[in-house]
Motif scaffolding. Structure first.
Motif, PDB file in Angstrom:
ATOM      1  N   HIS A   1      53.175  46.346  39.137  1.00  0.00           N
ATOM      2  CA  HIS A   1      52.581  47.676  39.050  1.00  0.00           C
ATOM      3  C   HIS A   1      52.203  48.274  40.394  1.00  0.00           C
ATOM      4  CE1 HIS A   1      51.177  46.322  34.797  1.00  0.00           C
ATOM      5  NE2 HIS A   1      52.467  46.505  34.861  1.00  0.00           N
ATOM      6  N   MET A   2      52.280  47.487  41.457  1.00  0.00           N
ATOM      7  CA  MET A   2      51.809  47.945  42.766  1.00  0.00           C
ATOM      8  C   MET A   2      52.799  47.530  43.852  1.00  0.00           C
ATOM      9  SD  MET A   2      48.799  49.324  42.093  1.00  0.00           S
ATOM     10  CE  MET A   2      47.968  49.399  43.650  1.00  0.00           C
ATOM     11  N   ARG A   3      52.836  48.301  44.919  1.00  0.00           N
ATOM     12  CA  ARG A   3      53.686  47.958  46.059  1.00  0.00           C
ATOM     13  C   ARG A   3      52.999  47.006  47.024  1.00  0.00           C
ATOM     14  NH1 ARG A   3      55.070  53.970  46.855  1.00  0.00           N
ATOM     15  NH2 ARG A   3      56.607  54.254  45.222  1.00  0.00           N
ATOM     16  N   ALA A   4      51.680  47.034  47.054  1.00  0.00           N
ATOM     17  CA  ALA A   4      50.927  46.218  48.001  1.00  0.00           C
ATOM     18  C   ALA A   4      49.754  45.555  47.279  1.00  0.00           C
ATOM     19  CB  ALA A   4      50.412  47.085  49.145  1.00  0.00           C
ATOM     20  N   LEU A   5      49.186  44.575  47.940  1.00  0.00           N
ATOM     21  CA  LEU A   5      48.007  43.904  47.405  1.00  0.00           C
ATOM     22  C   LEU A   5      46.772  44.751  47.694  1.00  0.00           C
ATOM     23  CD1 LEU A   5      48.775  40.277  48.589  1.00  0.00           C
ATOM     24  CD2 LEU A   5      49.402  41.389  46.435  1.00  0.00           C
ATOM     25  N   ILE A   6      45.756  44.594  46.881  1.00  0.00           N
ATOM     26  CA  ILE A   6      44.509  45.324  47.074  1.00  0.00           C
ATOM     27  C   ILE A   6      43.527  44.400  47.796  1.00  0.00           C
ATOM     28  CG2 ILE A   6      42.562  46.419  45.899  1.00  0.00           C
ATOM     29  CD1 ILE A   6      44.546  47.379  43.790  1.00  0.00           C
ATOM     30  N   PRO A   7      43.008  44.831  48.933  1.00  0.00           N
ATOM     31  CA  PRO A   7      42.088  43.973  49.686  1.00  0.00           C
ATOM     32  C   PRO A   7      40.748  43.830  48.959  1.00  0.00           C
ATOM     33  CG  PRO A   7      42.313  46.101  50.762  1.00  0.00           C
ATOM     34  CD  PRO A   7      43.273  46.095  49.613  1.00  0.00           C
ATOM     35  N   PRO A   8      40.091  42.693  49.165  1.00  0.00           N
ATOM     36  CA  PRO A   8      38.789  42.488  48.517  1.00  0.00           C
ATOM     37  C   PRO A   8      37.706  43.362  49.141  1.00  0.00           C
ATOM     38  CG  PRO A   8      39.306  40.645  49.965  1.00  0.00           C
ATOM     39  CD  PRO A   8      40.514  41.546  49.951  1.00  0.00           C
ATOM     40  N   THR A   9      36.706  43.677  48.325  1.00  0.00           N
ATOM     41  CA  THR A   9      35.583  44.480  48.804  1.00  0.00           C
ATOM     42  C   THR A   9      34.403  43.611  49.224  1.00  0.00           C
ATOM     43  OG1 THR A   9      34.564  44.646  46.621  1.00  0.00           O
ATOM     44  CG2 THR A   9      36.190  46.351  47.217  1.00  0.00           C
ATOM     45  N   GLY A  10      34.312  42.421  48.661  1.00  0.00           N
ATOM     46  CA  GLY A  10      33.161  41.576  48.916  1.00  0.00           C
ATOM     47  C   GLY A  10      31.963  41.921  48.042  1.00  0.00           C
ATOM     48  N   ASP A  11      32.122  42.913  47.158  1.00  0.00           N
ATOM     49  CA  ASP A  11      31.048  43.330  46.264  1.00  0.00           C
ATOM     50  C   ASP A  11      30.871  42.313  45.136  1.00  0.00           C
ATOM     51  OD1 ASP A  11      30.787  45.645  47.752  1.00  0.00           O
ATOM     52  OD2 ASP A  11      31.896  46.888  46.334  1.00  0.00           O
ATOM     53  N   ARG A  12      29.709  42.372  44.508  1.00  0.00           N
ATOM     54  CA  ARG A  12      29.419  41.598  43.296  1.00  0.00           C
ATOM     55  C   ARG A  12      29.124  42.610  42.208  1.00  0.00           C
ATOM     56  NH1 ARG A  12      25.605  36.488  44.831  1.00  0.00           N
ATOM     57  NH2 ARG A  12      27.186  35.376  46.036  1.00  0.00           N
ATOM     58  N   ARG A  13      29.864  42.525  41.110  1.00  0.00           N
ATOM     59  CA  ARG A  13      29.686  43.476  40.008  1.00  0.00           C
ATOM     60  C   ARG A  13      29.588  42.731  38.687  1.00  0.00           C
ATOM     61  NH1 ARG A  13      30.960  48.688  42.120  1.00  0.00           N
ATOM     62  NH2 ARG A  13      32.137  48.457  44.043  1.00  0.00           N
ATOM     63  N   GLY A  14      28.945  43.385  37.772  1.00  0.00           N
ATOM     64  CA  GLY A  14      28.806  42.837  36.434  1.00  0.00           C
ATOM     65  C   GLY A  14      27.674  41.836  36.329  1.00  0.00           C
ATOM     66  N   PRO A  15      27.429  41.390  35.106  1.00  0.00           N
ATOM     67  CA  PRO A  15      26.353  40.433  34.870  1.00  0.00           C
ATOM     68  C   PRO A  15      26.738  39.029  35.351  1.00  0.00           C
ATOM     69  CG  PRO A  15      27.547  40.840  32.845  1.00  0.00           C
ATOM     70  CD  PRO A  15      28.119  41.774  33.888  1.00  0.00           C
ATOM     71  N   GLY A  16      25.744  38.173  35.450  1.00  0.00           N
ATOM     72  CA  GLY A  16      25.999  36.767  35.757  1.00  0.00           C
ATOM     73  C   GLY A  16      25.751  36.365  37.192  1.00  0.00           C
TER      74      GLY A  16
END
Length: 129
Positions: A112-127
């Motif tokens: 679905h994509m031409r390139a990889l998506i770089p990480p953000t380093g964020d923390r999301r969601g519960p847990g």
């Protein structure tokens, strides 16, 4: 507008808002009621807005990642039975996960994509508490 489910190696399952929303709904149907299920459903475009759906597995608490992967495998079976046309799109997600787990370079299968998506380093969601 598009939405994304980004795997830990940066490849992304991407599609139109309705397609990603439907994928999240099928996945949530495989999860027990609770904070993670609610959070996942809250990521849909119909809640967040057009083009704002993004679930990056690298940002989820490790326990929720495992729950997510199990939900994908369980949902894949149900999607094939209930919605064969959508299954042609959805089946890319478990295949992407399978290849990631096998250690295949993400560039070899990122339909679905031409390139990889770089990480953000964020923390999301519960847990993360």
């Amino acid at each position: 507008m598009a939405g994304f489910i980004i795997l830990e190696d940066g490849r992304a399952f991407a599609g139109g808002n309705r397609g990603i929303d439907l994928a999240l709904e099928y996945l949530a149907a495989e999860l027990p009621d609770g904070p993670f299920r609610s959070w996942l459903l809250d990521q849909r475009a119909k809640i967040r807005g057009m083009g704002l759906t993004s679930v990056d597995l690298r940002e989820l608490a490790p326990d929720n990642r495992e729950v997510f992967y199990r939900a994908v495998r369980a949902a894949a079976v149900g999607v094939r039975d209930r919605d064969p046309e959508f299954a042609e799109f959805f089946d890319h997600l478990p295949e992407m996960i399978r290849r990631w787990e096998a250690g295949e370079p993400p560039e070899e299968y990122n339909p679905h994509m031409r390139a990889l998506i770089p990480p953000t380093g964020d923390r999301r969601g519960p847990g993360w508490e």
